[in-house]
Structures are given as structure tokens and as C-alpha cells.
Design a protein around this motif. Structure first.
Motif, PDB file in Angstrom:
ATOM      1  N   ARG A   2       0.870  -0.984   0.197  1.00 23.74           N
ATOM      2  CA  ARG A   2      -0.055  -0.070  -0.149  1.00 23.74           C
ATOM      3  C   ARG A   2       0.827   1.242   0.056  1.00 23.74           C
ATOM      4  O   ARG A   2       1.615   1.225   0.882  1.00 23.74           O
ATOM      5  CB  ARG A   2      -0.924  -0.035   1.211  1.00 23.74           C
ATOM      6  CG  ARG A   2      -1.698   1.276   1.640  1.00 23.74           C
ATOM      7  CD  ARG A   2      -3.030   1.590   0.520  1.00 23.74           C
ATOM      8  NE  ARG A   2      -3.777   0.247   0.173  1.00 23.74           N
ATOM      9  CZ  ARG A   2      -4.871   0.035   0.707  1.00 23.74           C
ATOM     10  NH1 ARG A   2      -5.253   0.806   1.574  1.00 23.74           N
ATOM     11  NH2 ARG A   2      -5.605  -0.869   0.400  1.00 23.74           N
ATOM     12  N   TYR A   4       0.966   5.486  -0.468  1.00 23.77           N
ATOM     13  CA  TYR A   4       0.309   6.822  -0.335  1.00 23.77           C
ATOM     14  C   TYR A   4       0.929   7.793  -1.051  1.00 23.77           C
ATOM     15  O   TYR A   4       2.024   8.183  -0.910  1.00 23.77           O
ATOM     16  CB  TYR A   4       0.196   7.200   0.960  1.00 23.77           C
ATOM     17  CG  TYR A   4      -0.632   6.173   1.816  1.00 23.77           C
ATOM     18  CD1 TYR A   4      -1.822   5.817   2.159  1.00 23.77           C
ATOM     19  CD2 TYR A   4       0.243   5.137   2.561  1.00 23.77           C
ATOM     20  CE1 TYR A   4      -2.535   5.040   2.838  1.00 23.77           C
ATOM     21  CE2 TYR A   4      -0.272   4.356   3.497  1.00 23.77           C
ATOM     22  CZ  TYR A   4      -1.730   4.164   3.354  1.00 23.77           C
ATOM     23  OH  TYR A   4      -2.286   3.000   4.140  1.00 23.77           O
ATOM     24  N   GLU A  48       0.674   2.916   8.878  1.00 26.36           N
ATOM     25  CA  GLU A  48       0.205   3.348   7.790  1.00 26.36           C
ATOM     26  C   GLU A  48      -0.504   4.523   7.704  1.00 26.36           C
ATOM     27  O   GLU A  48      -0.199   5.293   6.527  1.00 26.36           O
ATOM     28  CB  GLU A  48      -0.761   2.209   6.977  1.00 26.36           C
ATOM     29  CG  GLU A  48      -0.208   1.012   6.482  1.00 26.36           C
ATOM     30  CD  GLU A  48      -1.127   0.114   6.044  1.00 26.36           C
ATOM     31  OE1 GLU A  48      -2.298   0.040   6.113  1.00 26.36           O
ATOM     32  OE2 GLU A  48      -0.623  -0.886   5.176  1.00 26.36           O
ATOM     33  N   LEU A  52       0.479   7.953   5.569  1.00 23.41           N
ATOM     34  CA  LEU A  52      -0.481   8.714   4.691  1.00 23.41           C
ATOM     35  C   LEU A  52      -0.325  10.226   5.359  1.00 23.41           C
ATOM     36  O   LEU A  52      -0.470  11.037   4.363  1.00 23.41           O
ATOM     37  CB  LEU A  52      -2.016   8.343   5.407  1.00 23.41           C
ATOM     38  CG  LEU A  52      -3.172   8.887   4.498  1.00 23.41           C
ATOM     39  CD1 LEU A  52      -4.306   8.036   4.385  1.00 23.41           C
ATOM     40  CD2 LEU A  52      -3.816  10.101   5.474  1.00 23.41           C
ATOM     41  N   SER A  77      -4.304   6.452  -2.335  1.00 23.27           N
ATOM     42  CA  SER A  77      -3.730   5.089  -1.613  1.00 23.27           C
ATOM     43  C   SER A  77      -3.894   3.946  -2.823  1.00 23.27           C
ATOM     44  O   SER A  77      -4.877   4.030  -3.603  1.00 23.27           O
ATOM     45  CB  SER A  77      -4.790   4.711  -0.632  1.00 23.27           C
ATOM     46  OG  SER A  77      -4.711   5.557   0.513  1.00 23.27           O
ATOM     47  N   TRP A 150     -12.585  10.044   3.200  1.00 25.14           N
ATOM     48  CA  TRP A 150     -12.109   8.839   2.633  1.00 25.14           C
ATOM     49  C   TRP A 150     -13.259   8.694   1.424  1.00 25.14           C
ATOM     50  O   TRP A 150     -14.451   8.810   1.651  1.00 25.14           O
ATOM     51  CB  TRP A 150     -12.325   7.722   3.536  1.00 25.14           C
ATOM     52  CG  TRP A 150     -12.147   6.423   2.907  1.00 25.14           C
ATOM     53  CD1 TRP A 150     -10.812   5.863   2.916  1.00 25.14           C
ATOM     54  CD2 TRP A 150     -12.987   5.384   2.117  1.00 25.14           C
ATOM     55  NE1 TRP A 150     -10.820   4.641   2.359  1.00 25.14           N
ATOM     56  CE2 TRP A 150     -12.133   4.279   1.719  1.00 25.14           C
ATOM     57  CE3 TRP A 150     -14.142   5.512   2.156  1.00 25.14           C
ATOM     58  CZ2 TRP A 150     -12.555   3.373   1.158  1.00 25.14           C
ATOM     59  CZ3 TRP A 150     -14.806   4.430   1.324  1.00 25.14           C
ATOM     60  CH2 TRP A 150     -14.082   3.247   0.906  1.00 25.14           C
TER      61      TRP A 150
END
Length: 163
Positions: A2, A4, A48, A52, A77, A150
Motif C-alpha cells: 500500500r 500513499y 500506515e 498517509l 492510496s 475517505w
């Protein structure tokens, strides 16, 4: 992994219209071994989130570089295997070898309208904050007090239409 990616509203529009996007400087942020080592504690989700937030700070630099840019931090993301850890730059920094495609996007995080004034002010002083200016750090903190909203990838056309 993952990753960002710092972005802007204009870059988000480009991603949606073109279906792909070359991250600025190929730079992203991720939960790297160096980032994990730099924290005494914290689970994967917390670490994480730290990556971010690093991407959100980088978004401020992109906003500050273009006074016409809408003052909303954007973090994209993505799930990709095309990232190389660059802990020589900073604990969470990774470099991507090519563009990301819309299908790689897991979520997008964007400031709401109420953050715009704080984000614009923070974009103007981000470098001074990095150099330890206490007033600039306070201004940066005011922007970071705003939580990023989000959005799922399929919501992006509707989000951009509202902006």
C-alpha cells in the motif's frame, strides 16, 4: 504494498480522465521497514496512517507550488508492487517505477471545504515548519487537525463534479 501518493485536485482530475497518473517525482510513502523501526510501538494500521500523513504533508508542497491549485490536501492510496524503498530519503519514502492506473487505487483521501483556509496557510509555511519555525509549525498543525475524508475509487467522478 500500500502506497500513499501526494496529489492535488488537478492531479486527481487527471487520474480520473486519463485512467492513469505518474506520481510527482515518482514519490510515494508507505509502511517501510525503516518507518516501522522509527516507532517504539504501533500496529500496522497506525503506522500506515503515519505514512498517509507524510503524503498529506507532501500534498501541501504541491499546493504551495501552484497558487491556482485548490487548497485541499489529496492522498491517493494505491496497491502496487512497483515501489522501491528509499529510506535514504526518509523513513516512509518509496519511489514508483511508472504510472499508477485507476484500477490500482484503493481509496482517495481529500480535505473537506472547511479545511481550505488552514490548508492554504499551511502550504505557504510548510518549509519554515520543517526548519523549526514555531509559528509555522502551529499553522501546519491547524491544517493537520482536519481529518481527510475517505472516498472509494468509484466515487471519484461524483466528488470531482461537486468540486
Amino acid at each position: 504494498m500500500r502506497v500513499y501518493l501526494p496529489a492535488t485536485i488537478d492531479l486527481l482530475r487527471k487520474l480520473v480522465s486519463d485512467g492513469k497518473l505518474q506520481p510527482v517525482g515518482g514519490t510515494g510513502f508507505a509502511l517501510t521497514p525503516a518507518l516501522r523501526e522509527s516507532y517504539v510501538s504501533g500496529d500496522t494500521e497506525e503506522l500506515e496512517y503515519a505514512a498517509l500523513i507524510d503524503a498529506a504533508r507532501a500534498s501541501l508542497r504541491l499546493i504551495g507550488a501552484d497558487e491556482k491549485e485548490r487548497p485541499r490536501r489529496v492522498v491517493i492510496s494505491v496497491d502496487t508492487e512497483n515501489a522501491t524503498v528509499r529510506s535514504d530519503l526518509d523513513a516512509a519514502v518509496v519511489k514508483l517505477s511508472g504510472p499508477i492506473v485507476l484500477d490500482d487505487v484503493a481509496a482517495v483521501h481529500v480535505d473537506t471545504e472547511d479545511a481550505e483556509e488552514s490548508v492554504r496557510a499551511a502550504a505557504e509555511v510548510i518549509d519554515a515548519a520543517d526548519l523549526g519555525d514555531l509559528d509555522a509549525e502551529f499553522t501546519l498543525g491547524e491544517a493537520e487537525d482536519h481529518e481527510l475524508a475517505w472516498y472509494a475509487p468509484q466515487e471519484l467522478p461524483f466528488l470531482l463534479e461537486l468540486l
